[in-house]
Design a protein around this motif. Structure first.
Motif, PDB file in Angstrom:
ATOM      1  N   GLU A  36       0.829  -1.208   0.000  1.00 32.44           N
ATOM      2  CA  GLU A  36       0.000   0.000   0.000  1.00 32.44           C
ATOM      3  C   GLU A  36       0.861   1.254   0.000  1.00 32.44           C
ATOM      4  OE1 GLU A  36      -2.549  -0.395   3.357  1.00 32.44           O
ATOM      5  OE2 GLU A  36      -3.903  -1.845   2.382  1.00 32.44           O
ATOM      6  N   SER A  37       1.948   1.233   0.797  1.00 30.10           N
ATOM      7  CA  SER A  37       2.859   2.386   0.815  1.00 30.10           C
ATOM      8  C   SER A  37       3.507   2.595  -0.547  1.00 30.10           C
ATOM      9  CB  SER A  37       3.944   2.190   1.883  1.00 30.10           C
ATOM     10  OG  SER A  37       3.381   2.112   3.175  1.00 30.10           O
ATOM     11  N   ALA A  38       3.903   1.470  -1.176  1.00 31.07           N
ATOM     12  CA  ALA A  38       4.514   1.584  -2.504  1.00 31.07           C
ATOM     13  C   ALA A  38       3.526   2.127  -3.528  1.00 31.07           C
ATOM     14  CB  ALA A  38       5.041   0.211  -2.942  1.00 31.07           C
ATOM     15  N   ASN A  39       2.270   1.666  -3.451  1.00 33.46           N
ATOM     16  CA  ASN A  39       1.249   2.166  -4.379  1.00 33.46           C
ATOM     17  C   ASN A  39       0.982   3.648  -4.173  1.00 33.46           C
ATOM     18  OD1 ASN A  39       0.851  -0.292  -5.679  1.00 33.46           O
ATOM     19  ND2 ASN A  39      -0.727  -0.974  -4.242  1.00 33.46           N
ATOM     20  N   ASN A  46       3.570   9.830  -9.841  1.00 30.15           N
ATOM     21  CA  ASN A  46       3.029   9.952 -11.197  1.00 30.15           C
ATOM     22  C   ASN A  46       2.066  11.117 -11.378  1.00 30.15           C
ATOM     23  OD1 ASN A  46       3.944   7.617 -13.002  1.00 30.15           O
ATOM     24  ND2 ASN A  46       3.401   6.547 -11.125  1.00 30.15           N
ATOM     25  N   LYS A  47       1.617  11.734 -10.317  1.00 25.63           N
ATOM     26  CA  LYS A  47       0.654  12.818 -10.461  1.00 25.63           C
ATOM     27  C   LYS A  47       1.326  14.072 -11.005  1.00 25.63           C
ATOM     28  CE  LYS A  47       0.960  14.856  -5.827  1.00 25.63           C
ATOM     29  NZ  LYS A  47       0.221  15.140  -4.576  1.00 25.63           N
ATOM     30  N   ILE A  48       0.539  15.028 -11.457  1.00 29.16           N
ATOM     31  CA  ILE A  48       1.070  16.284 -11.992  1.00 29.16           C
ATOM     32  C   ILE A  48       1.842  17.011 -10.893  1.00 29.16           C
ATOM     33  CG2 ILE A  48       0.468  18.526 -12.973  1.00 29.16           C
ATOM     34  CD1 ILE A  48      -1.968  17.225 -14.213  1.00 29.16           C
ATOM     35  N   LEU A  52       8.299  12.191 -10.360  1.00 30.17           N
ATOM     36  CA  LEU A  52       8.756  11.831 -11.697  1.00 30.17           C
ATOM     37  C   LEU A  52       8.824  13.051 -12.612  1.00 30.17           C
ATOM     38  CD1 LEU A  52       6.970   8.412 -12.385  1.00 30.17           C
ATOM     39  CD2 LEU A  52       9.357   8.831 -11.791  1.00 30.17           C
ATOM     40  N   GLU A  53       7.842  13.932 -12.487  1.00 30.92           N
ATOM     41  CA  GLU A  53       7.868  15.154 -13.295  1.00 30.92           C
ATOM     42  C   GLU A  53       9.035  16.042 -12.899  1.00 30.92           C
ATOM     43  OE1 GLU A  53       5.042  19.082 -13.996  1.00 30.92           O
ATOM     44  OE2 GLU A  53       4.096  17.114 -13.678  1.00 30.92           O
TER      45      GLU A  53
END
Length: 213
Positions: A36-39, A46-48, A52-53
């Motif tokens: 769950e923590s990884a998710n 991945n969100k705006i 990653l951005e």
């Protein structure tokens, strides 16, 4: 030892399962919490505006810094040739001679960014020299062309435009008519001529700085 008189393999497996059940339950719950923590971390990344951005932006900035560093050093030989090329590109034929400006050697200034990251500014100062004992004057379109080309005309090895890392660092200008009126202690005219004297001009690029330990 009557308790174990009738103890066989099946009873042993059952007993071991009972004893190990709490440990297995703890391991399953821990694994589920980790998943769950990884998710959640993946969702945040991945969100705006997520990690990653941000990593992509930083990677692009580092690539730009490296490409411009190569462009202004290996490809052109030195910052002198880079800025000289951009200045002459800005001028019309016969508008500018090579002895009318001087590109000073780069100097380094240690700075700290808003994120408290150690960095250094590489600063290149350009002096505009007098012509016939008179201050060299710019028309606005020529001045704007010099500023634009020095900031945005870097090119890669295959001549493709790059986002330049050279940015205007210092610019001090004076209208030539105002300067003349002040020198002669005269009132300025109602209209000012489009002639400008550059008192100071410098461009800079910023690089990360490793602190000495």
């Amino acid at each position: 030892m009557k308790l174990f008189a009738n103890f066989d393999l099946y009873k042993g497996v059952i007993l071991a399962s009972v004893l190990l059940l709490p440990g297995a339950g703890w391991w399953i719950q821990s694994t589920r919490n980790a998943i769950e923590s990884a998710n959640r971390a993946l969702t945040e990344a991945n969100k705006i505006g997520g990690l990653l951005e941000e990593i992509g932006k930083l990677n692009k900035q580092l690539k730009t810094v490296e490409e411009n560093r190569v462009n202004t050093s290996s490809q052109t030989g030195s910052t002198d040739l880079y800025f000289e090329g951009q200045i002459f590109r800005s001028a019309m034929a016969g508008q500018l001679a090579k002895d009318q400006f001087k590109i000073n050697p780069p100097r380094e200034e240690n700075v700290t960014t808003g994120q408290k990251q150690a960095a250094r500014d590489i600063v290149v100062k350009i002096d505009w020299l007098p012509r016939s004992n008179k201050d060299f004057t710019f028309f606005r379109d020529f001045l704007f062309a010099v500023l634009f080309n020095c900031e945005s005309s870097a090119r890669s090895a295959n001549s493709e435009p790059l986002p330049s890392i050279w940015k205007l660092y210092t610019l001090k200008i004076t209208n030539a008519t105002i300067a003349k009126s002040l020198a002669q202690q005269l009132a300025p005219p109602a209209e000012l001529a489009d002639e400008w004297i550059v008192r100071e001009m410098a461009f800079a690029r910023r690089e990360p700085r490793k602190e000495k330990r």
